[in-house]
Design a protein around this motif. Structure first.
Motif, PDB file in Angstrom:
ATOM      1  N   HIS A 203       0.830  -1.213   0.000  1.00  0.00           N
ATOM      2  CA  HIS A 203       0.000   0.000   0.000  1.00  0.00           C
ATOM      3  C   HIS A 203       0.861   1.259   0.000  1.00  0.00           C
ATOM      4  CE1 HIS A 203      -2.392   3.323   1.324  1.00  0.00           C
ATOM      5  NE2 HIS A 203      -1.703   3.373   2.434  1.00  0.00           N
ATOM      6  N   LEU A 204       1.911   1.284   0.840  1.00  0.00           N
ATOM      7  CA  LEU A 204       2.781   2.464   0.887  1.00  0.00           C
ATOM      8  C   LEU A 204       3.425   2.704  -0.476  1.00  0.00           C
ATOM      9  CD1 LEU A 204       4.578   2.004   4.338  1.00  0.00           C
ATOM     10  CD2 LEU A 204       2.725   3.594   3.789  1.00  0.00           C
ATOM     11  N   GLN A 205       3.834   1.625  -1.113  1.00  0.00           N
ATOM     12  CA  GLN A 205       4.444   1.765  -2.436  1.00  0.00           C
ATOM     13  C   GLN A 205       3.449   2.313  -3.458  1.00  0.00           C
ATOM     14  OE1 GLN A 205       5.906  -2.198  -2.553  1.00  0.00           O
ATOM     15  NE2 GLN A 205       8.025  -1.592  -2.077  1.00  0.00           N
ATOM     16  N   ALA A 206       2.227   1.834  -3.400  1.00  0.00           N
ATOM     17  CA  ALA A 206       1.202   2.317  -4.339  1.00  0.00           C
ATOM     18  C   ALA A 206       0.918   3.790  -4.090  1.00  0.00           C
ATOM     19  CB  ALA A 206      -0.077   1.499  -4.193  1.00  0.00           C
ATOM     20  N   ALA A 207       0.850   4.176  -2.803  1.00  0.00           N
ATOM     21  CA  ALA A 207       0.584   5.578  -2.477  1.00  0.00           C
ATOM     22  C   ALA A 207       1.721   6.461  -2.970  1.00  0.00           C
ATOM     23  CB  ALA A 207       0.391   5.738  -0.966  1.00  0.00           C
ATOM     24  N   ARG A 208       2.946   5.981  -2.779  1.00  0.00           N
ATOM     25  CA  ARG A 208       4.114   6.749  -3.242  1.00  0.00           C
ATOM     26  C   ARG A 208       4.065   6.900  -4.762  1.00  0.00           C
ATOM     27  NH1 ARG A 208       6.286  10.379  -3.535  1.00  0.00           N
ATOM     28  NH2 ARG A 208       8.444  10.776  -3.974  1.00  0.00           N
ATOM     29  N   ALA A 209       3.749   5.804  -5.439  1.00  0.00           N
ATOM     30  CA  ALA A 209       3.712   5.838  -6.909  1.00  0.00           C
ATOM     31  C   ALA A 209       2.622   6.785  -7.397  1.00  0.00           C
ATOM     32  CB  ALA A 209       3.494   4.434  -7.455  1.00  0.00           C
ATOM     33  N   ALA A 210       1.565   6.944  -6.586  1.00  0.00           N
ATOM     34  CA  ALA A 210       0.474   7.829  -6.980  1.00  0.00           C
ATOM     35  C   ALA A 210       0.762   9.280  -6.608  1.00  0.00           C
ATOM     36  CB  ALA A 210      -0.827   7.377  -6.323  1.00  0.00           C
ATOM     37  N   GLY A 211       1.958   9.544  -6.089  1.00  0.00           N
ATOM     38  CA  GLY A 211       2.348  10.921  -5.845  1.00  0.00           C
ATOM     39  C   GLY A 211       2.230  11.373  -4.405  1.00  0.00           C
ATOM     40  N   PHE A 212       1.849  10.480  -3.468  1.00  0.00           N
ATOM     41  CA  PHE A 212       1.753  10.882  -2.070  1.00  0.00           C
ATOM     42  C   PHE A 212       3.138  10.927  -1.435  1.00  0.00           C
ATOM     43  CE2 PHE A 212      -2.501   9.765  -3.096  1.00  0.00           C
ATOM     44  CZ  PHE A 212      -3.252  10.693  -2.399  1.00  0.00           C
ATOM     45  N   SER A 213       3.337  11.893  -0.554  1.00  0.00           N
ATOM     46  CA  SER A 213       4.678  12.155  -0.029  1.00  0.00           C
ATOM     47  C   SER A 213       4.954  11.426   1.270  1.00  0.00           C
ATOM     48  CB  SER A 213       4.867  13.658   0.194  1.00  0.00           C
ATOM     49  OG  SER A 213       4.753  14.342  -1.037  1.00  0.00           O
ATOM     50  N   ASP A 214       4.051  11.576   2.248  1.00  0.00           N
ATOM     51  CA  ASP A 214       4.337  10.980   3.545  1.00  0.00           C
ATOM     52  C   ASP A 214       3.917   9.514   3.523  1.00  0.00           C
ATOM     53  OD1 ASP A 214       4.611  10.111   6.097  1.00  0.00           O
ATOM     54  OD2 ASP A 214       3.616  11.799   7.039  1.00  0.00           O
ATOM     55  N   CYS A 215       4.872   8.653   3.270  1.00  0.00           N
ATOM     56  CA  CYS A 215       4.614   7.210   3.218  1.00  0.00           C
ATOM     57  C   CYS A 215       5.466   6.520   4.268  1.00  0.00           C
ATOM     58  CB  CYS A 215       4.885   6.675   1.822  1.00  0.00           C
ATOM     59  SG  CYS A 215       3.834   7.446   0.577  1.00  0.00           S
ATOM     60  N   THR A 216       5.419   7.049   5.481  1.00  0.00           N
ATOM     61  CA  THR A 216       6.189   6.458   6.575  1.00  0.00           C
ATOM     62  C   THR A 216       5.535   5.166   7.048  1.00  0.00           C
ATOM     63  OG1 THR A 216       4.953   7.949   8.010  1.00  0.00           O
ATOM     64  CG2 THR A 216       7.183   8.593   7.439  1.00  0.00           C
ATOM     65  N   PHE A 220      10.154   1.128   5.223  1.00  0.00           N
ATOM     66  CA  PHE A 220       9.312   0.157   4.524  1.00  0.00           C
ATOM     67  C   PHE A 220       9.477   0.310   3.020  1.00  0.00           C
ATOM     68  CE2 PHE A 220       6.266  -1.935   7.553  1.00  0.00           C
ATOM     69  CZ  PHE A 220       6.952  -1.576   8.684  1.00  0.00           C
ATOM     70  N   LEU A 221       9.748   1.543   2.579  1.00  0.00           N
ATOM     71  CA  LEU A 221       9.957   1.753   1.148  1.00  0.00           C
ATOM     72  C   LEU A 221      11.399   1.477   0.740  1.00  0.00           C
ATOM     73  CD1 LEU A 221       7.847   4.983   0.515  1.00  0.00           C
ATOM     74  CD2 LEU A 221       7.263   2.623  -0.006  1.00  0.00           C
ATOM     75  N   LEU A 222      12.329   1.808   1.606  1.00  0.00           N
ATOM     76  CA  LEU A 222      13.747   1.617   1.294  1.00  0.00           C
ATOM     77  C   LEU A 222      14.384   0.813   2.425  1.00  0.00           C
ATOM     78  CD1 LEU A 222      14.472   5.296   0.178  1.00  0.00           C
ATOM     79  CD2 LEU A 222      14.328   3.320  -1.331  1.00  0.00           C
ATOM     80  N   PRO A 223      14.166  -0.496   2.461  1.00  0.00           N
ATOM     81  CA  PRO A 223      14.584  -1.285   3.625  1.00  0.00           C
ATOM     82  C   PRO A 223      16.083  -1.557   3.697  1.00  0.00           C
ATOM     83  CG  PRO A 223      13.515  -2.694   2.014  1.00  0.00           C
ATOM     84  CD  PRO A 223      13.444  -1.297   1.471  1.00  0.00           C
ATOM     85  N   GLY A 224      16.778  -1.540   2.567  1.00  0.00           N
ATOM     86  CA  GLY A 224      18.204  -1.880   2.589  1.00  0.00           C
ATOM     87  C   GLY A 224      18.423  -3.237   3.212  1.00  0.00           C
ATOM     88  N   GLU A 225      19.430  -3.323   4.083  1.00  0.00           N
ATOM     89  CA  GLU A 225      19.767  -4.639   4.636  1.00  0.00           C
ATOM     90  C   GLU A 225      18.819  -5.062   5.759  1.00  0.00           C
ATOM     91  OE1 GLU A 225      23.360  -2.886   7.450  1.00  0.00           O
ATOM     92  OE2 GLU A 225      23.759  -3.897   5.538  1.00  0.00           O
ATOM     93  N   MET A 226      17.856  -4.181   6.094  1.00  0.00           N
ATOM     94  CA  MET A 226      16.905  -4.553   7.153  1.00  0.00           C
ATOM     95  C   MET A 226      15.704  -5.313   6.614  1.00  0.00           C
ATOM     96  SD  MET A 226      16.747  -1.190   9.420  1.00  0.00           S
ATOM     97  CE  MET A 226      18.257  -0.447  10.003  1.00  0.00           C
ATOM     98  N   ALA A 227      15.636  -5.492   5.310  1.00  0.00           N
ATOM     99  CA  ALA A 227      14.480  -6.184   4.721  1.00  0.00           C
ATOM    100  C   ALA A 227      14.254  -7.519   5.415  1.00  0.00           C
ATOM    101  CB  ALA A 227      14.713  -6.389   3.224  1.00  0.00           C
TER     102      ALA A 227
END
Ligand code: GDP
Length: 473
Positions: A203-216, A220-227
């Motif tokens: 959901h956060l990814q979809a919201a970000r792709a739709a132009g929403f900014s606050d996707c905290t 969760f969007l950029l997990p790096g090595e914590m995935a």
């Protein structure tokens, strides 16, 4: 020298500030913005243009010749990834120019500038000769900055607010379905927690792709090595009506949320954010405007949050961490202005200034010096006027990423009055940048640098002057 070495062995942090103050000054420039805002391109172009200073007329120390050389050096922090400047530059200026890979985590780069003192009227120049100013560039995702707001919230409040927000955003059905299957009071079942976290992330990814900014939460969007780790395996839950026994889904989610704050958010602020002197916040304002009024409203709110992070005293934990140190200058820059003909640039600048004024007011901000402008770190287009059906359209021409063909496209208009964007009540009433903006995905231009082409950026030098110009005099 000996003095510095001796002090270093004593108190490391103190030694750093001593050598910075009395010997070679260091400017720590933070570069942030939400994913795809243009951080990687900005840093690559800034460094390239500072190394080859012929096209930075609005950076006074470059135009006057006060900067006599600029070169990369090993950064001071050994455990932070280095910004991969050479690879990114090769992508942009290679035989088949393409955009570099975007920022996924924090990275650093040290550019050292030899500056002639007195070049800008200093008194000591003649006596002391050139000095070295180190520019330490810190690249980090803006999503991580927005996480600051989580520190002030408990899991129950965060869950409630996040679930309310979800209803106004796209891509939430999968998460709603997952929620419907879960009982917060039931005993934790790891696959259920994982399914919830995965659906929430989608959901956060979809919201970000739709132009929403606050996707905290930002990781969760950029997990790096914590995935896949427990700190990223949580999601908001509706508050259970009864008790939540130990070992229940609710309790475990709450524990992970708290761990995220303590073990992910706080270390970032401690180790990176707290050391920044100057900050540029890059904003894909055009993308949000194209996406529509709700995305603009969301961008406005995100800018307020970001500015709030720099406001002294806003967050008790952060205030105690900073010990009075503060960021001196903050620039909000709308990126990718080369999508617009220059006749539209004043409107974009006015929109950024209005957004920033509003953010300043709402963040009750009295701190750093701030500015807003419209830039393109790497100009991918040239301008062209197209005649069609008796009308003329101010277009930009560039090579399209998808097929390599050149096209002159008309993005549509920006409103003359920024308020037309900022009023959420107008949702659906008016649409801006609704012509060909949608298909404007340009490849980086081959650098031809013919006379009259102008610099390969738009106002990057003006941005640099605001951010660091005063320290190069
Ligand atoms: P990051 O996620 O903030 O690091 O964003 P990037 O720097 O990777 O930029 C994301 C994308 O925006 C790039 O791949 C380009 O497509 C586009 N972009 C960034 N800067 C510019 C610019 O100055 N001009 C144009 N035309 N596109 C840009």
């Amino acid at each position: 020298g000996d003095l510095a070495d001796g002090v270093t062995r004593g108190v490391e942090g103190f030694a750093a500030s001593v050598s910075e103050t009395f010997m070679e000054p260091v400017i720590r420039l933070g570069v942030t913005g939400l994913s795809r805002a243009g951080k990687t391109v900005f840093i690559t172009s800034l460094v390239a243009n500072l190394m080859d200073r012929g096209r930075m007329p609005q950076l006074r120390a470059a135009a006057s010749g006060a900067i006599s050389s600029a070169y990369l050096q090993p950064q001071p922090h050994n455990t932070v990834p280095r910004f991969d400047y050479e690879t990114h530059l090769a992508a942009i200026i290679g035989p088949d120019p393409h955009w570099p890979d975007s920022t996924r985590a924090v990275s650093e780069l040290r550019l050292s500038l030899k500056v002639r003192q007195g070049g800008l009227g200093g008194l000591l120049g003649a006596v002391t000769g050139p000095r070295t100013v180190h520019l330490d560039i810190v690249d980090y995702p803006g999503e991580w900055l927005l996480d600051l707001a989580l520190l002030e919230k408990g899991y129950a409040a965060w869950s409630r607010e996040t679930l309310e927000r979800i209803d106004q955003r796209p891509g939430a059905q999968g998460f709603r379905d997952a929620l419907a299957m879960a009982d917060p009071a039931a005993k934790l079942d790891e696959p259920v927690a994982q399914a919830l976290a995965a659906a929430f992330t989608a959901h956060l990814q979809a919201a970000r792709a739709a132009g929403f900014s606050d996707c905290t939460p930002g990781r969760f969007l950029l997990p790096g090595e914590m995935a896949g780790s427990p700190v990223l395996t949580f999601a908001p839950l509706p508050a259970p009506s009864g008790a939540t026994p130990r070992g229940s889904l609710w309790r475990e989610m709450e524990r992970r949320f708290e761990a995220y704050k303590a073990e992910v958010v706080k270390p970032f602020f401690r180790e990176h954010f707290s050391r920044i002197d100057r900050q540029v916040v890059l904003v894909d304002a055009l993308g949000a405007i194209h996406a529509g009024p709700r995305a603009v409203e969301d961008l406005r709110r995100a800018m307020t949050e970001i500015l709030g992070a720099f406001r002294p005293g806003r967050n008790a934990w952060l205030t105690s961490l900073l010990l009075g140190k503060r960021v001196e200058r903050i620039l909000f820059a709308a990126t990718k202005a080369d999508h617009l003909h220059h006749t539209q640039h004043p409107r974009l600048t006015a929109i950024m200034q209005a957004l920033m004024r509003d953010a300043r007011r709402r963040a009750d901000f009295a701190g750093a010096e701030t500015a807003a402008m419209a830039i393109a770190a790497l100009r991918a287009t040239v301008e062209e006027t197209r005649e069609q059906g008796g009308e003329s359209y101010e277009c930009v021409r560039g090579r399209l990423l998808e097929n390599g063909r050149e096209a002159a496209l008309y993005p549509g208009e920006l409103p003359e009055d920024p308020a037309a964007l900022l009023d959420p009540a107008r949702d659906g009433a008016e649409h801006w940048l609704d012509a060909e903006y949608d298909v404007m995905r340009f490849a980086p231009a081959r650098l031809t640098l013919r006379p009259g082409d102008g610099p390969p950026h738009i106002r990057l030098d003006k941005a640099a002057e605001f951010l660091i110009g005063d320290r190069l005099g």
